[in-house]
Design an enzyme around this catalytic site. Structure first.
Site, PDB file in Angstrom:
ATOM      1  CG  HIS A 121      26.095  44.290  63.216  1.00  0.00           C
ATOM      2  ND1 HIS A 121      24.791  44.727  63.817  1.00  0.00           N
ATOM      3  CD2 HIS A 121      26.523  44.843  62.193  1.00  0.00           C
ATOM      4  CE1 HIS A 121      24.404  45.748  62.764  1.00  0.00           C
ATOM      5  NE2 HIS A 121      25.520  46.079  62.171  1.00  0.00           N
ATOM      6  CG  ASP A 126      25.573  41.236  61.299  1.00  0.00           C
ATOM      7  OD1 ASP A 126      24.708  40.913  62.237  1.00  0.00           O
ATOM      8  OD2 ASP A 126      26.666  41.054  61.332  1.00  0.00           O
ATOM      9  CE1 TYR A 324      12.754  50.001  73.413  1.00  0.00           C
ATOM     10  CE2 TYR A 324      14.041  47.716  73.141  1.00  0.00           C
ATOM     11  CZ  TYR A 324      13.601  49.070  72.778  1.00  0.00           C
ATOM     12  OH  TYR A 324      14.737  49.791  72.441  1.00  0.00           O
ATOM     13  CD  GLU A 400      28.601  34.587  56.715  1.00  0.00           C
ATOM     14  OE1 GLU A 400      29.206  33.658  55.812  1.00  0.00           O
ATOM     15  OE2 GLU A 400      28.882  35.437  56.958  1.00  0.00           O
TER      16      GLU A 400
END
Ligand SMILES: [Zn+2]
Ligand SMILES: [Zn+2]
Length: 421
Positions: A121, A126, A324, A400
């Site tokens: 990831h 994630d 894209y 985090e």
């Protein structure tokens, strides 16, 4: 402070923050689990199963699975009437071998386009999946006070499906992700190494580039390297084409309006020093921030390559594959939601960020409904973001604490938008 057009803070502010705080440790645990078990585009079966299970457990009104191969679309209806808003997270990992020293580092390996690769990831999807699962918990716990519905879109294959397969946002739309009910706005976020944790980045209008790949084959005529006049040399012609392409942006694009990039990243031709080969193949990428300029650059690349080749009596095949579109944040929606982001992140913590020449298939949703795609800083405070390993690096690392800010920002943005008249 508020004017008639401004979005007022939802009365749920304190309740949202409390619920987000309460779910933080689970969001971190989900993210670590996804990080340790990454799955490539269109292969996100384990991830999608965990997501679907979670939404069903929360009592969602609807959970559709298998949308665009492995995608999950959940609908949460508030107990009060109102509009429909969509939130989107992408779930796929990248063919990158992880080099980050964390206990939950990925050891996964798989076969991708016929090659054995590590899986990581490395773009932080994630985090996006775990964040949106957290938002689902937060909003489900407050559904008695929620006015309107929230559509949760868990999307596969943002980083492109394997060769020969369809996937991603475009296929999700084809398979009805924006129907029954149709949301009137969509929000998404991306964790980024370019900002420190605690910061949110935003930009109105064109924000991320369109991304198209091209291949150019110059067809010469093979002959002895000692007698080039007996053939047509595609190597010299290709060198002229590469240089010619440098003028597409520098001489042809109004860079005062929007920037653009044309890069040749691969060139292949010949097998031996004394043989002029038949063909040379080049591949490259084109990035723009305006759909009109995008078409113009495509036309210029094609004309230049063909004309230069003709001047050398070589043939030329140009193939441009549109990937894209430009990620365009609706200016009115962006302005309306800015106070919300500032309230969530705190004073001085929301930054207007430069355009990004990377691309996002969130752009497909924005072509149909107004959308805002913003960035959540993930670099540790002690690290200079300019030196932090970028998204897609095997050393990409997420602080985090970004997860809680991600949950709060999406939850608040959704509720404020639903509460606005
Ligand atoms: Zn990426
Ligand atoms: Zn990404």
């Amino acid at each position: 402070m508020s004017t008639d057009t401004a979005v007022r803070p939802t009365e749920l502010v304190a309740a949202l923050d409390a619920a987000a705080q309460a779910i933080e440790s689970r969001v971190i645990a989900w993210r670590r689990d996804f990080h340790e078990h990454p799955e490539l585009g269109n292969r996100e079966t384990r991830t999608a199963a965990i997501v679907a299970e979670h939404l069903k457990g929360l009592g969602f009104d609807e959970v559709r699975t298998g949308v665009a191969v492995t995608g999950v679309v959940g609908l949460l209806k508030g107990k009060l009437p109102g509009k429909v808003v969509a939130l989107r997270a992408d779930m796929d990992a990248l063919p990158v071998t992880e080099e980050v020293d964390v206990p939950f580092a990925s050891k996964a390996r798989t076969i991708w386009n016929g090659e054995e690769v590590g899986v990581m990831h490395a773009c932080g999807h994630d985090c996006h999946t775990a964040i949106l699962m957290g938002v689902a918990s937060v909003l489900a716990s407050l559904r008695d006070r929620l006015a309107g519905s929230v559509k949760f879109i868990f999307q596969p294959a943002e980083e492109m499906p394997p060769r020969g397969e369809e996937g991603g946002a475009k296929l999700m739309i084809q398979e009805g992700a924006l129907q029954n009910p149709t949301p009137q706005a969509i929000f998404g976020l991306h964790v980024t190494s370019r900002q420190r944790v605690g910061y949110i980045g935003y930009r109105p209008g064109p924000t991320m580039a369109s991304s198209d790949r091209f291949s150019i084959t110059v067809h010469g005529r093979q002959t002895h390297g000692a007698a080039p006049w007996l053939g047509v040399d595609p190597i010299v012609t290709s060198a002229q084409v590469v240089l010619g392409l440098q003028t597409v942006v520098s001489r042809g694009v109004d860079i005062a309006r929007e920037p653009a990039v044309v890069t040749v990243g691969m060139i292949k031709g010949g097998v031996r020093e004394n043989i002029i080969p038949d063909n040379v193949e080049m591949r490259g990428t084109i990035r723009t921030f305006d759909e009109g300029m995008r078409d113009d650059v495509h036309e210029r690349v094609t004309t230049l390559a063909e004309s230069i080749s003709r001047g050398s009596r070589a043939g030329c095949t140009v193939c441009i594959e549109k990937n894209y579109p430009v990620t365009v944040n609706d200016p009115a929606l962006t302005a309306a939601m800015l106070p919300t982001l500032e309230r969530v992140a705190g004073p001085g913590q929301v930054q207007l960020v430069p355009k990004v020449t990377g691309s996002e298939d969130f752009s497909y949703f924005q072509q149909l409904i107004p959308g805002l795609f913003f960035f959540v800083g993930a670099t540790r405070p002690e690290v200079d973001p300019a030196k932090a390993p970028a998204n897609h690096s095997p050393r990409f690392h997420v602080d985090e604490r970004a997860l809680l800010l991600g949950v709060r920002s999406l939850a608040h943005v959704a509720c404020d938008w639903l509460a606005a008249r």
